[in-house]
Each structure stands twice: as structure tokens, then as C-alpha cells.
Design a protein around this motif. Sequence first.
Motif, PDB file in Angstrom:
ATOM      1  N   LYS A   1      -3.392  22.984 -32.828  1.00 23.37           N
ATOM      2  CA  LYS A   1      -3.159  23.314 -31.427  1.00 23.37           C
ATOM      3  C   LYS A   1      -2.674  22.073 -30.689  1.00 23.37           C
ATOM      4  O   LYS A   1      -3.108  20.967 -30.975  1.00 23.37           O
ATOM      5  CB  LYS A   1      -4.437  23.820 -30.762  1.00 23.37           C
ATOM      6  N   CYS A   2      -1.801  22.296 -29.735  1.00 25.80           N
ATOM      7  CA  CYS A   2      -1.268  21.209 -28.935  1.00 25.80           C
ATOM      8  C   CYS A   2      -2.321  20.742 -27.935  1.00 25.80           C
ATOM      9  O   CYS A   2      -2.908  21.549 -27.223  1.00 25.80           O
ATOM     10  CB  CYS A   2      -0.009  21.676 -28.210  1.00 25.80           C
ATOM     11  N   ILE A   3      -2.550  19.437 -27.880  1.00 30.04           N
ATOM     12  CA  ILE A   3      -3.502  18.867 -26.935  1.00 30.04           C
ATOM     13  C   ILE A   3      -2.773  18.223 -25.761  1.00 30.04           C
ATOM     14  O   ILE A   3      -3.192  18.333 -24.621  1.00 30.04           O
ATOM     15  CB  ILE A   3      -4.374  17.808 -27.630  1.00 30.04           C
ATOM     16  N   HIS A   4      -1.649  17.552 -26.060  1.00 29.25           N
ATOM     17  CA  HIS A   4      -0.935  16.813 -25.021  1.00 29.25           C
ATOM     18  C   HIS A   4       0.547  16.775 -25.371  1.00 29.25           C
ATOM     19  O   HIS A   4       0.912  16.698 -26.542  1.00 29.25           O
ATOM     20  CB  HIS A   4      -1.495  15.386 -24.932  1.00 29.25           C
ATOM     21  N   VAL A   5       1.390  16.824 -24.347  1.00 29.08           N
ATOM     22  CA  VAL A   5       2.838  16.701 -24.521  1.00 29.08           C
ATOM     23  C   VAL A   5       3.264  15.398 -23.870  1.00 29.08           C
ATOM     24  O   VAL A   5       2.919  15.126 -22.725  1.00 29.08           O
ATOM     25  CB  VAL A   5       3.583  17.892 -23.873  1.00 29.08           C
ATOM     26  N   TYR A   6       4.004  14.573 -24.604  1.00 29.18           N
ATOM     27  CA  TYR A   6       4.397  13.263 -24.113  1.00 29.18           C
ATOM     28  C   TYR A   6       5.705  13.319 -23.321  1.00 29.18           C
ATOM     29  O   TYR A   6       6.721  12.771 -23.730  1.00 29.18           O
ATOM     30  CB  TYR A   6       4.553  12.283 -25.270  1.00 29.18           C
ATOM     31  N   ASN A   7       5.721  14.004 -22.202  1.00 27.53           N
ATOM     32  CA  ASN A   7       6.824  13.933 -21.244  1.00 27.53           C
ATOM     33  C   ASN A   7       6.300  14.294 -19.862  1.00 27.53           C
ATOM     34  O   ASN A   7       5.157  14.707 -19.710  1.00 27.53           O
ATOM     35  CB  ASN A   7       8.022  14.800 -21.663  1.00 27.53           C
ATOM     36  N   LYS A   8       7.117  14.149 -18.854  1.00 23.15           N
ATOM     37  CA  LYS A   8       6.661  14.336 -17.480  1.00 23.15           C
ATOM     38  C   LYS A   8       6.432  15.796 -17.123  1.00 23.15           C
ATOM     39  O   LYS A   8       5.553  16.118 -16.329  1.00 23.15           O
ATOM     40  CB  LYS A   8       7.670  13.735 -16.502  1.00 23.15           C
ATOM     41  N   ARG A   9       7.199  16.700 -17.693  1.00 26.10           N
ATOM     42  CA  ARG A   9       7.081  18.125 -17.348  1.00 26.10           C
ATOM     43  C   ARG A   9       5.898  18.801 -18.028  1.00 26.10           C
ATOM     44  O   ARG A   9       5.514  19.907 -17.657  1.00 26.10           O
ATOM     45  CB  ARG A   9       8.363  18.861 -17.734  1.00 26.10           C
ATOM     46  N   MET A  10       5.342  18.175 -19.059  1.00 30.69           N
ATOM     47  CA  MET A  10       4.238  18.729 -19.843  1.00 30.69           C
ATOM     48  C   MET A  10       4.636  20.021 -20.557  1.00 30.69           C
ATOM     49  O   MET A  10       3.789  20.858 -20.862  1.00 30.69           O
ATOM     50  CB  MET A  10       2.994  18.966 -18.976  1.00 30.69           C
ATOM     51  N   VAL A  11       5.919  20.200 -20.792  1.00 30.93           N
ATOM     52  CA  VAL A  11       6.446  21.312 -21.576  1.00 30.93           C
ATOM     53  C   VAL A  11       7.362  20.698 -22.626  1.00 30.93           C
ATOM     54  O   VAL A  11       8.327  20.011 -22.288  1.00 30.93           O
ATOM     55  CB  VAL A  11       7.234  22.313 -20.704  1.00 30.93           C
TER      56      VAL A  11
END
Length: 150
Positions: free
Chosen positions: A53-63
Amino acid sequence: MISIRQLSLFGCIVRNQFHTTSVYAEIRKLARLRVVDNSEIGKRAMAEGKPPKCIHVYNKRMVAKLGDKVLVAVKGQKKKAILVGCKQRQQSKIPQYDSNNIVLIDDNGTPLGTRIHVPVPTILRTTLKEKAQSKGTDYSKLLGITNRFV
């Protein structure tokens, strides 16, 4: 009895039991992903039916989009991964996949596995090279273990 006209005035017409939007196909927190490399931890998780499962996205939009780095929870461990296939609607000439595919990587960008089992979009070559120059990580090994490009 309430008519459809009265329901439409309140904005609550229910024609189907469910609806689908593009939000469900995006990679956000708690999205289930599919490991497509032959790393040991990824193979065990997919064989047991407990996908990461995804915990965190490494960009500003969080998508996350194609080629973005995400933090995933696999078998009780935190691992970083690169998104190599996406369910959401893509731009023209970028293939759309049936599942959200990831490749597990180390902190410095080297993949944990030695082979990728699915075809990877060719646009990922340019995307990862641009990110490697700006961030200082090396994604050339990830492109090197890819067998097929689409």
C-alpha cells in the motif's frame, strides 16, 4: 412518493448503485499497488495476497504519475518504489495499464530485483533521466533491467 423531478431539485438522483470517477484510479495514500519486479519481498507479498500500500507520494500534489517515487508498506516494512504503470487515464501515446505497477528500489535508486516482468512505457526513459539529473539519484539500473518497452 417523491418524483425524480423533486429529487433532481435537491441534487440527489441515484440512478446506479455506484459511480466511478478518475479519483479511484489515481495513486494516493492507501492505494494498493502491484510489484512487477522479482525482488524477494515483493514476490512474497504478492503470493500471499497482501499487496503493498502507498504510504507517501514524493511530490507536491500528493498524487503520483508515471515515473514518480512513492513510499510503500510491504510485509510490515517501508520501501521506496518507482511507479512504472498506471491505471488512471494517460496522455496520448502513453499506455494505460489494468493495475498500478511499481518497482521496489533502494534509497539511492538501485532496484531490489534483477528483472521487470511487464513492459514499461518508453516515455519513462526520458522522465527518469530528467529526474536523475535534478535529484542526483541514478535510475539507469532500473532502465537496464527492463526487458520490454512499449
